[in-house]
Design a protein around this motif. Structure first.
Motif, PDB file in Angstrom:
ATOM      1  N   ALA A  49      46.212  33.909  33.875  1.00  0.00           N
ATOM      2  CA  ALA A  49      45.457  33.080  34.823  1.00  0.00           C
ATOM      3  C   ALA A  49      46.083  33.104  36.212  1.00  0.00           C
ATOM      4  O   ALA A  49      45.371  33.159  37.229  1.00  0.00           O
ATOM      5  CB  ALA A  49      45.371  31.647  34.296  1.00  0.00           C
ATOM      6  N   SER A  50      47.410  33.063  36.295  1.00  0.00           N
ATOM      7  CA  SER A  50      48.071  33.070  37.607  1.00  0.00           C
ATOM      8  C   SER A  50      47.895  34.417  38.298  1.00  0.00           C
ATOM      9  O   SER A  50      47.665  34.481  39.512  1.00  0.00           O
ATOM     10  CB  SER A  50      49.560  32.753  37.451  1.00  0.00           C
ATOM     11  OG  SER A  50      49.748  31.415  37.044  1.00  0.00           O
ATOM     12  N   GLN A  51      47.984  35.481  37.545  1.00  0.00           N
ATOM     13  CA  GLN A  51      47.755  36.808  38.122  1.00  0.00           C
ATOM     14  C   GLN A  51      46.321  36.929  38.628  1.00  0.00           C
ATOM     15  O   GLN A  51      46.079  37.489  39.705  1.00  0.00           O
ATOM     16  CB  GLN A  51      48.042  37.872  37.070  1.00  0.00           C
ATOM     17  CG  GLN A  51      47.963  39.302  37.584  1.00  0.00           C
ATOM     18  CD  GLN A  51      48.471  40.282  36.545  1.00  0.00           C
ATOM     19  OE1 GLN A  51      49.665  40.297  36.225  1.00  0.00           O
ATOM     20  NE2 GLN A  51      47.582  41.085  35.989  1.00  0.00           N
ATOM     21  N   ASN A  52      45.382  36.392  37.878  1.00  0.00           N
ATOM     22  CA  ASN A  52      43.982  36.388  38.314  1.00  0.00           C
ATOM     23  C   ASN A  52      43.802  35.581  39.595  1.00  0.00           C
ATOM     24  O   ASN A  52      43.007  35.939  40.460  1.00  0.00           O
ATOM     25  CB  ASN A  52      43.085  35.814  37.217  1.00  0.00           C
ATOM     26  CG  ASN A  52      43.037  36.691  35.984  1.00  0.00           C
ATOM     27  OD1 ASN A  52      43.442  37.854  36.017  1.00  0.00           O
ATOM     28  ND2 ASN A  52      42.546  36.137  34.886  1.00  0.00           N
ATOM     29  N   ARG A  53      44.536  34.473  39.701  1.00  0.00           N
ATOM     30  CA  ARG A  53      44.467  33.651  40.906  1.00  0.00           C
ATOM     31  C   ARG A  53      44.911  34.464  42.125  1.00  0.00           C
ATOM     32  O   ARG A  53      44.316  34.373  43.201  1.00  0.00           O
ATOM     33  CB  ARG A  53      45.361  32.414  40.745  1.00  0.00           C
ATOM     34  CG  ARG A  53      45.329  31.410  41.875  1.00  0.00           C
ATOM     35  CD  ARG A  53      44.034  30.620  41.865  1.00  0.00           C
ATOM     36  NE  ARG A  53      42.993  31.233  42.661  1.00  0.00           N
ATOM     37  CZ  ARG A  53      41.686  31.112  42.424  1.00  0.00           C
ATOM     38  NH1 ARG A  53      41.254  30.401  41.394  1.00  0.00           N
ATOM     39  NH2 ARG A  53      40.802  31.695  43.189  1.00  0.00           N
ATOM     40  N   PHE A  54      45.970  35.237  41.964  1.00  0.00           N
ATOM     41  CA  PHE A  54      46.428  36.111  43.045  1.00  0.00           C
ATOM     42  C   PHE A  54      45.336  37.096  43.432  1.00  0.00           C
ATOM     43  O   PHE A  54      45.074  37.308  44.627  1.00  0.00           O
ATOM     44  CB  PHE A  54      47.685  36.874  42.618  1.00  0.00           C
ATOM     45  CG  PHE A  54      48.006  38.033  43.514  1.00  0.00           C
ATOM     46  CD1 PHE A  54      48.646  37.834  44.723  1.00  0.00           C
ATOM     47  CD2 PHE A  54      47.634  39.330  43.155  1.00  0.00           C
ATOM     48  CE1 PHE A  54      48.920  38.913  45.572  1.00  0.00           C
ATOM     49  CE2 PHE A  54      47.905  40.407  43.995  1.00  0.00           C
ATOM     50  CZ  PHE A  54      48.550  40.198  45.205  1.00  0.00           C
ATOM     51  N   LEU A  55      44.689  37.705  42.450  1.00  0.00           N
ATOM     52  CA  LEU A  55      43.665  38.705  42.748  1.00  0.00           C
ATOM     53  C   LEU A  55      42.493  38.097  43.507  1.00  0.00           C
ATOM     54  O   LEU A  55      42.016  38.678  44.491  1.00  0.00           O
ATOM     55  CB  LEU A  55      43.176  39.348  41.450  1.00  0.00           C
ATOM     56  CG  LEU A  55      44.211  40.180  40.686  1.00  0.00           C
ATOM     57  CD1 LEU A  55      43.626  40.669  39.366  1.00  0.00           C
ATOM     58  CD2 LEU A  55      44.694  41.362  41.527  1.00  0.00           C
ATOM     59  N   LEU A  56      42.030  36.938  43.091  1.00  0.00           N
ATOM     60  CA  LEU A  56      40.875  36.317  43.752  1.00  0.00           C
ATOM     61  C   LEU A  56      41.240  35.754  45.126  1.00  0.00           C
ATOM     62  O   LEU A  56      40.501  35.939  46.095  1.00  0.00           O
ATOM     63  CB  LEU A  56      40.292  35.225  42.857  1.00  0.00           C
ATOM     64  CG  LEU A  56      39.582  35.733  41.599  1.00  0.00           C
ATOM     65  CD1 LEU A  56      39.165  34.570  40.713  1.00  0.00           C
ATOM     66  CD2 LEU A  56      38.366  36.595  41.954  1.00  0.00           C
ATOM     67  N   ASP A  57      42.377  35.070  45.218  1.00  0.00           N
ATOM     68  CA  ASP A  57      42.796  34.548  46.522  1.00  0.00           C
ATOM     69  C   ASP A  57      43.097  35.698  47.480  1.00  0.00           C
ATOM     70  O   ASP A  57      42.788  35.627  48.676  1.00  0.00           O
ATOM     71  CB  ASP A  57      44.025  33.659  46.368  1.00  0.00           C
ATOM     72  CG  ASP A  57      43.692  32.302  45.752  1.00  0.00           C
ATOM     73  OD1 ASP A  57      42.498  31.998  45.598  1.00  0.00           O
ATOM     74  OD2 ASP A  57      44.632  31.557  45.421  1.00  0.00           O
ATOM     75  N   GLY A  58      43.713  36.751  46.954  1.00  0.00           N
ATOM     76  CA  GLY A  58      43.997  37.912  47.781  1.00  0.00           C
ATOM     77  C   GLY A  58      42.734  38.596  48.258  1.00  0.00           C
ATOM     78  O   GLY A  58      42.629  39.004  49.416  1.00  0.00           O
ATOM     79  N   LEU A  59      41.768  38.711  47.368  1.00  0.00           N
ATOM     80  CA  LEU A  59      40.505  39.336  47.727  1.00  0.00           C
ATOM     81  C   LEU A  59      39.790  38.544  48.817  1.00  0.00           C
ATOM     82  O   LEU A  59      39.247  39.114  49.777  1.00  0.00           O
ATOM     83  CB  LEU A  59      39.625  39.442  46.481  1.00  0.00           C
ATOM     84  CG  LEU A  59      38.492  40.470  46.507  1.00  0.00           C
ATOM     85  CD1 LEU A  59      39.048  41.865  46.752  1.00  0.00           C
ATOM     86  CD2 LEU A  59      37.724  40.428  45.196  1.00  0.00           C
TER      87      LEU A  59
END
Length: 289
Positions: free
Chosen positions: A261-271
């Motif tokens: 979930a935290s890695q996914n948060r990075f991907l979406l916030d980064g995007l």
């Protein structure tokens, strides 16, 4: 109106006027309402032809991102046509993703460099940085990514605890100090990114993770290994994730890159940062206040 008496009809008329004024006030739009921003456009380029683990990742990426596009303010298009970089087709998109490969022809490479120098956004995964011939495209491998050549990898694929080194960046501001990554094959590089003034390392493998790997001949027991970073001269992010664990005999995935979930948060916030959505959200917040 103290001390003033009104007749029945006048009183009723005043009450109607008050009611109308109230209803009009409720119906009126907020004085500082900002229009909803149009979604930014994401183009994901991939090849899907090499290594079952990478193919598995591209398949799930091309399902995971579209499923979250609308609620995160973007549209998602996936293509195997890397010539979109050279023929100007990429200019219709605010962000480009490299899922499992990188440009191969001179025209594709020069087109991508032009796109990035013009302010385009880029998110690269895992193999998009892989090379043993960095001198063949020095702008990309030495300057843009800063990593140089592939040096070594862990095997088999395992999760790792990642330590967030910079929580002031828009892509990492919502992350905990450390978090468990998804399962991955990890890469190391010939260049020490810490010595590059343009590179901002966002997360690295935490020392508590060692040993990383299951094959004694391809296990890391110590050292410093950046995993997420950006180049401050460009709107870009690199994430060394995108290799699922596989049963190669049956071509069956044994893990998911999107399990953290935290890695996914990075991907979406980064995007959203790459696409400018984070800045637009901040602007709308200022307007509403």
């Amino acid at each position: 109106m103290d001390g003033i008496r009104t007749s029945g009809p006048v009183r009723i008329a005043l009450q109607v006027l008050v009611l109308l004024a109230t209803l009009l006030g409720l119906a009126a739009p907020p004085a500082h309402a900002a229009p909803k921003a149009a979604p930014f456009k994401v183009l994901a380029l991939y090849s899907g032809t090499w290594d079952a683990a990478h193919i598995s990742f591209t398949r799930e990426a091309n399902q995971w991102f579209p499923a979250r596009a609308a609620e995160n303010g973007f549209t998602y298009t996936a293509s195997t046509n890397w010539n979109l970089l050279s023929n100007g087709g990429v200019d219709a998109y605010q962000v480009v993703l490299f899922l499992d490969d990188l440009p191969q022809s001179a025209a594709q490479r020069s087109g991508f460099e032009r796109y990035m120098r013009a302010g385009g956004g880029w998110l690269g995964f895992h193999v998009s940085a892989f090379t043993t011939e960095a001198q063949q495209w020095p702008w990309y491998h030495q300057q843009f990514l800063g990593s140089g050549n592939f040096k070594s990898n862990t095997w088999g694929p395992t999760s790792a605890t990642l330590r967030v080194e910079d929580r002031t960046h828009p892509s990492t501001g919502n992350l905990p100090a450390t978090f468990a990554s998804s399962v991955n094959e990890w890469y190391s590089w010939s260049n020490d990114l810490r010595r590059n003034p343009d590179i901002r390392i966002l997360a690295s493998i935490d020392q508590s993770s060692f040993p990383v790997g299951t094959d004694p001949n391809q296990t890391w027991y110590s050292g410093y290994y950046p995993v997420l970073w950006t180049n401050t001269k460009y709107r870009m992010l690199y994430a060394n994730v995108g290799h699922n664990a596989m049963d190669y005999a049956t071509n069956t995935p044994l893990s998911s890159t999107f399990a953290s979930a935290s890695q996914n948060r990075f991907l979406l916030d980064g995007l959203k940062w790459l696409g400018g959505a984070a800045q637009r959200d901040q602007d709308r917040s200022i307007v509403r206040s």
